[in-house]
Design a protein around this motif. Structure first.
Motif, mmCIF file in Angstrom:
data_model
loop_
_atom_site.group_PDB
_atom_site.id
_atom_site.type_symbol
_atom_site.label_atom_id
_atom_site.label_comp_id
_atom_site.label_asym_id
_atom_site.label_seq_id
_atom_site.Cartn_x
_atom_site.Cartn_y
_atom_site.Cartn_z
ATOM 1 N N ARG A 4 0.982 -1.078 -0.158
ATOM 2 C CA ARG A 4 -0.051 -0.012 -0.138
ATOM 3 C C ARG A 4 0.902 1.300 -0.115
ATOM 4 O O ARG A 4 2.034 1.301 0.584
ATOM 5 C CB ARG A 4 -0.885 -0.136 1.251
ATOM 6 C CG ARG A 4 -1.960 -1.178 1.039
ATOM 7 C CD ARG A 4 -3.110 -0.909 2.211
ATOM 8 N NE ARG A 4 -4.061 -1.910 2.087
ATOM 9 C CZ ARG A 4 -5.106 -2.039 2.860
ATOM 10 N NH1 ARG A 4 -5.400 -1.190 3.815
ATOM 11 N NH2 ARG A 4 -6.139 -2.860 2.523
ATOM 12 N N VAL A 7 0.800 6.932 3.355
ATOM 13 C CA VAL A 7 -0.252 7.799 3.573
ATOM 14 C C VAL A 7 0.264 8.791 4.632
ATOM 15 O O VAL A 7 0.614 8.395 5.647
ATOM 16 C CB VAL A 7 -1.634 7.149 4.056
ATOM 17 C CG1 VAL A 7 -2.532 8.239 4.080
ATOM 18 C CG2 VAL A 7 -2.059 6.404 2.869
ATOM 19 N N ILE A 53 -0.984 11.269 -0.621
ATOM 20 C CA ILE A 53 -0.340 10.189 -0.892
ATOM 21 C C ILE A 53 0.946 11.024 -2.062
ATOM 22 O O ILE A 53 0.066 11.452 -2.977
ATOM 23 C CB ILE A 53 -1.044 9.016 -1.819
ATOM 24 C CG1 ILE A 53 -1.536 8.203 -0.509
ATOM 25 C CG2 ILE A 53 0.089 8.308 -2.363
ATOM 26 C CD1 ILE A 53 -2.703 7.035 -1.168
ATOM 27 N N VAL A 58 -5.961 12.575 -0.717
ATOM 28 C CA VAL A 58 -6.955 11.585 -1.093
ATOM 29 C C VAL A 58 -8.023 11.276 -0.189
ATOM 30 O O VAL A 58 -8.681 10.266 -0.413
ATOM 31 C CB VAL A 58 -5.899 10.302 -1.354
ATOM 32 C CG1 VAL A 58 -4.907 10.550 -2.581
ATOM 33 C CG2 VAL A 58 -4.949 10.109 0.105
ATOM 34 N N VAL A 78 -13.026 9.799 1.747
ATOM 35 C CA VAL A 78 -11.967 9.276 0.915
ATOM 36 C C VAL A 78 -12.347 9.392 -0.617
ATOM 37 O O VAL A 78 -13.293 9.078 -0.998
ATOM 38 C CB VAL A 78 -11.449 7.736 1.071
ATOM 39 C CG1 VAL A 78 -10.276 7.304 0.238
ATOM 40 C CG2 VAL A 78 -10.972 7.912 2.690
ATOM 41 N N TRP A 79 -11.211 9.883 -1.317
ATOM 42 C CA TRP A 79 -11.530 9.997 -2.673
ATOM 43 C C TRP A 79 -11.748 8.736 -3.602
ATOM 44 O O TRP A 79 -11.408 8.025 -3.064
ATOM 45 C CB TRP A 79 -10.255 10.676 -3.526
ATOM 46 C CG TRP A 79 -9.679 12.122 -3.351
ATOM 47 C CD1 TRP A 79 -8.992 12.724 -4.337
ATOM 48 C CD2 TRP A 79 -10.009 13.108 -2.391
ATOM 49 N NE1 TRP A 79 -9.047 14.159 -3.665
ATOM 50 C CE2 TRP A 79 -9.578 14.194 -2.481
ATOM 51 C CE3 TRP A 79 -10.879 12.910 -0.963
ATOM 52 C CZ2 TRP A 79 -9.685 15.497 -1.726
ATOM 53 C CZ3 TRP A 79 -11.081 14.159 -0.475
ATOM 54 C CH2 TRP A 79 -10.355 15.100 -0.528
ATOM 55 N N ASP A 81 -11.517 6.966 -6.104
ATOM 56 C CA ASP A 81 -10.363 6.226 -6.672
ATOM 57 C C ASP A 81 -9.369 5.664 -6.006
ATOM 58 O O ASP A 81 -8.480 4.873 -6.056
ATOM 59 C CB ASP A 81 -9.693 6.856 -7.859
ATOM 60 C CG ASP A 81 -9.067 8.034 -7.522
ATOM 61 O OD1 ASP A 81 -9.276 8.765 -6.560
ATOM 62 O OD2 ASP A 81 -7.679 8.469 -8.299
ATOM 63 N N LYS A 82 -9.512 6.128 -4.549
ATOM 64 C CA LYS A 82 -8.618 5.478 -3.599
ATOM 65 C C LYS A 82 -9.061 4.819 -2.309
ATOM 66 O O LYS A 82 -8.454 4.479 -1.456
ATOM 67 C CB LYS A 82 -7.768 6.792 -2.612
ATOM 68 C CG LYS A 82 -7.147 7.645 -3.799
ATOM 69 C CD LYS A 82 -5.958 6.840 -4.505
ATOM 70 C CE LYS A 82 -5.148 8.023 -5.520
ATOM 71 N NZ LYS A 82 -4.313 7.222 -6.197
ATOM 72 N N ARG A 83 -10.651 4.611 -2.354
ATOM 73 C CA ARG A 83 -11.142 3.751 -1.258
ATOM 74 C C ARG A 83 -10.436 2.250 -1.419
ATOM 75 O O ARG A 83 -10.535 1.779 -2.485
ATOM 76 C CB ARG A 83 -12.556 3.828 -1.414
ATOM 77 C CG ARG A 83 -13.034 5.423 -1.384
ATOM 78 C CD ARG A 83 -14.502 5.235 -1.713
ATOM 79 N NE ARG A 83 -14.857 6.967 -1.425
ATOM 80 C CZ ARG A 83 -16.039 7.609 -1.996
ATOM 81 N NH1 ARG A 83 -16.842 6.834 -2.450
ATOM 82 N NH2 ARG A 83 -15.960 9.084 -1.612
ATOM 83 N N ALA A 85 -8.131 1.303 0.315
ATOM 84 C CA ALA A 85 -6.571 1.212 0.580
ATOM 85 C C ALA A 85 -6.292 1.348 2.144
ATOM 86 O O ALA A 85 -5.194 1.663 2.392
ATOM 87 C CB ALA A 85 -5.866 2.076 -0.200
ATOM 88 N N ILE A 87 -7.242 4.142 3.824
ATOM 89 C CA ILE A 87 -7.216 5.500 4.051
ATOM 90 C C ILE A 87 -8.073 6.227 5.092
ATOM 91 O O ILE A 87 -7.711 6.898 6.035
ATOM 92 C CB ILE A 87 -7.242 6.482 2.853
ATOM 93 C CG1 ILE A 87 -5.923 6.041 1.887
ATOM 94 C CG2 ILE A 87 -7.123 7.969 2.950
ATOM 95 C CD1 ILE A 87 -6.191 6.488 0.311
#
Length: 136
Positions: A4, A7, A53, A58, A78-79, A81-83, A85, A87
Motif C-alpha cells: 500500500r 499515507v 499520497i 486523497v 476518501v477520494w 479512486d482511493k477507497r 486502501a 485511508i
C-alpha cells in the motif's frame, strides 16, 4: 499483494484542497445541502485532518469540538479512486490521536451505512441506530 502506498496525515488546514474536498462532501448523502461557504466556515471552526499520497490529497476528516470535553467526528471522506486502501482508517485514527483532541473523553458521530467501520475503533451504536459514541 502489492504494498500500500505511504499515507501522510496533515492537520494543516492550508494544505487542504478545499475545492475538491467541498465538492466530494457536497456529493455525499450527508453534505448534499451544503454550499462551499458552509463548508469553508465548518472547516475553519473545526479540527481537520487530510490524507496525502505523494503530496496529493486523497482524504479528509474533521471534528467539531470544544477542545476540552467533546468532539463530534464528521466529514470522513476518501477520494473515490482511493477507497479500500485503508485511508479512511488512517484518517479516523488520526482524528482520535489529533494533538488537540487526544485528551477528549468522548467522541460521537452519525452514520447510516458505516457502523462496522467505526465499531472497529470502539464506537458503539446508540439506541436510535444512527448515533455512535466512543468513550476513552
Amino acid at each position: 499483494m502489492a504494498d500500500r502506498p505511504e499515507v501522510e496525515i496533515s492537520y494543516d488546514l492550508e494544505r487542504i484542497d478545499f475545492e475538491r474536498t467541498s465538492e466530494l462532501i457536497r456529493a455525499s448523502y450527508w453534505g448534499e445541502k451544503r454550499t462551499d461557504a458552509i463548508n469553508r466556515r465548518a472547516f475553519d471552526h473545526s479540527a481537520c485532518a487530510a490524507a496525502f499520497i505523494d503530496g496529493q490529497q486523497v482524504g479528509f476528516a474533521r471534528a467539531m469540538t470544544d477542545y476540552a470535553c467533546f468532539a463530534y467526528l464528521c466529514d470522513v471522506i476518501v477520494w473515490p479512486d482511493k477507497r479500500g486502501a485503508g485511508i479512511g482508517k488512517k484518517l479516523v485514527q488520526a482524528m482520535l490521536d489529533h494533538p488537540d483532541l487526544a485528551g477528549i473523553p468522548a467522541f460521537s458521530l452519525r452514520t447510516s451505512d458505516a457502523h462496522s467501520f467505526y465499531e472497529a475503533f470502539g464506537f458503539e451504536v446508540s439506541r436510535d441506530g444512527m448515533y455512535m459514541r466512543f468513550v476513552r
